[in-house]
Structures are given as C-alpha cells and as structure tokens.
Enzyme design. Structure first.
Site, short mmCIF file in Angstrom:
data_model
loop_
_atom_site.label_atom_id
_atom_site.label_comp_id
_atom_site.label_asym_id
_atom_site.label_seq_id
_atom_site.Cartn_x
_atom_site.Cartn_y
_atom_site.Cartn_z
N ASP A 85 0.88 -1.17 0.00
CA ASP A 85 0.00 0.00 0.00
C ASP A 85 0.92 1.23 0.00
O ASP A 85 2.12 1.12 0.26
CB ASP A 85 -0.88 -0.04 1.25
N ASP A 130 0.00 5.16 1.05
CA ASP A 130 -0.16 6.05 2.20
C ASP A 130 -0.21 5.25 3.50
O ASP A 130 -1.01 4.33 3.64
CB ASP A 130 -1.47 6.85 2.09
N ASP A 173 -1.74 -0.82 5.87
CA ASP A 173 -2.04 -0.31 7.22
C ASP A 173 -3.53 -0.15 7.47
O ASP A 173 -3.92 0.51 8.43
CB ASP A 173 -1.32 1.03 7.46
#
Length: 224
Positions: free
Chosen positions: A17, A19, A176
């Site tokens: 991922d 960000d 996250d």
C-alpha cells in the site's frame, strides 16, 4: 506483540500500500484539509486528528475536519477542493517511513520484485510516486481507479501479480488498513499489517488477523 518472531518465509514479490505504509503523506493531506477548512471559516485540525483519517480518502479527512457538520456540507464540491489543493502540493512534506528505503534496496539487491497497489486515484498516485526517488524501481503501480474495483476487492492485487508474472500465493501484501488485509487474503496472498502506519490502534489492527504484524519495515528482512 503477536508475530514479533515471524517464521522465515521467502516470497517472489512484495506488494505495498502507499499512504501509511511506504509513505508518510499525512502532513500534506492535513495541509490540504486545513486549507479547505480555512476557506470555510472552520477551525483547523491538528495532526493527531488528520493522521487517523489519512489512509481513508478525502471524504474521511473532511469528515474529521467538519465533524458533525459534515453531513450537511456540499461534499462533492469540498472533496474536489481538497484534492485540488493536495495535488498542487503533493510531496511538500511527504517522506518514506523510516526503514522503507532500506527494505526496498534489499529487495532490489536480492532481485525480488516489488510493486505498489493503492486506492489513491491515479492522477494523485503517479505524480506522488514520481516525486519520491526511493520508489523508482517499483515494477507496477496500480491505483484505486486503474480497474473497475478497488480494495477490499482482490482484483487489483491479482492484476499486480499477473503484471509481475508471479503467483498470488508467492506474494506478500503489506498495508495499514483493514481493507488491505481483506484484499490480500481474498487474493490468496500472505499479508502483513504495517503497525507504523495510520492504524486506529494496535488492538484493532491485530484483530484483522494478518499473517504478520510488523512493527517496522525492517521486519520485512525476515522474508527476503
């Protein structure tokens, strides 16, 4: 912490991922949010507020800023304002999280493919990735609007695996957010939660039941 001594499993590819996993983009996103809030004569918000929303898109950022007044706002118009503001200053404060560059260099040295799959729209993803030299060797960059579906759908991750010519079960996906872990599992990949990212709290992140829970990108060295 669970999985602090994770088994040594090697993979043919790592997928990340963006960000909250590779890049700490929160301060640039927060600056865009506060610019919109100022324009609306609203109080600015501090980093402890916008960091929690940073992985969840423009709507979530604005909801964090406007709070209970958000439902009555012209949401599409304000989202456009925030994205325009962010696009203008997309990498002013953004940096790789500590340990990310070391992990990516190690993957390159071991000739292990790595790529990026983010729900960020392509018109923001592409200039952001281009602005960060550490990301230059990414084999694939797939955005939230590259395909008809975004995470938690597994389709973008399966598309990444196909482009990289690796089997999904030989890929490790690191993110996250819960949708990252859901998408990775649905794609048949192993998953790792980036506990350094914009997670709500460790207890909730552990409830996603990723295969691994990493305190730092350096934990990735266990799988190279």
């Amino acid at each position: 912490m669970a999985n602090s001594h994770s088994p040594h499993i090697e993979y043919d590819a790592f997928l990340f991922d963006l960000d909250g996993t590779l890049l700490d983009t929160a301060d640039d996103l927060g600056a865009a949010l506060n610019a919109v809030l100022r324009a609306q004569q609203m109080d600015e918000v501090t980093s402890d507020v916008y960091r929690l929303a940073a992985s969840n898109g423009a709507g979530a950022l604005l909801a964090a800023g406007f709070k209970d007044r958000w439902p009555e706002q012209p949401q599409a118009e304000l989202i456009k304002q925030l994205l325009d503001e962010y696009a203008t200053n997309i990498a002013k404060h953004t940096t790789c999280f500590k340990g990310v560059e070391s992990l990516l260099i190690a993957l390159d040295q071991k000739k292990i493919k790595w790529g990026i799959m983010t729900n960020k729209p392509g018109f923001l993803t592409d200039p952001l990735v281009a602005a960060i030299p550490a990301l230059k060797n990414s084999c694939v960059v797939i955005s939230g609007d590259t395909l008809a579906e975004a995470k938690p759908s597994p389709l973008p991750l399966l598309h990444c695996a196909k482009l990289m010519a690796v089997k999904p079960n030989r890929c490790l996906y690191i993110g996250d957010a819960q949708r990252d872990i859901q998408a990775g599992k649905a794609a048949g990949m192993h998953t790792a939660t980036a506990l350094w990212g914009y997670i709500p709290n460790n207890e909730e992140a552990l409830s996603w039941k990723a295969d691994f829970n990493w305190q730092s990108p350096i934990d990735g060295f266990n799988h190279i």
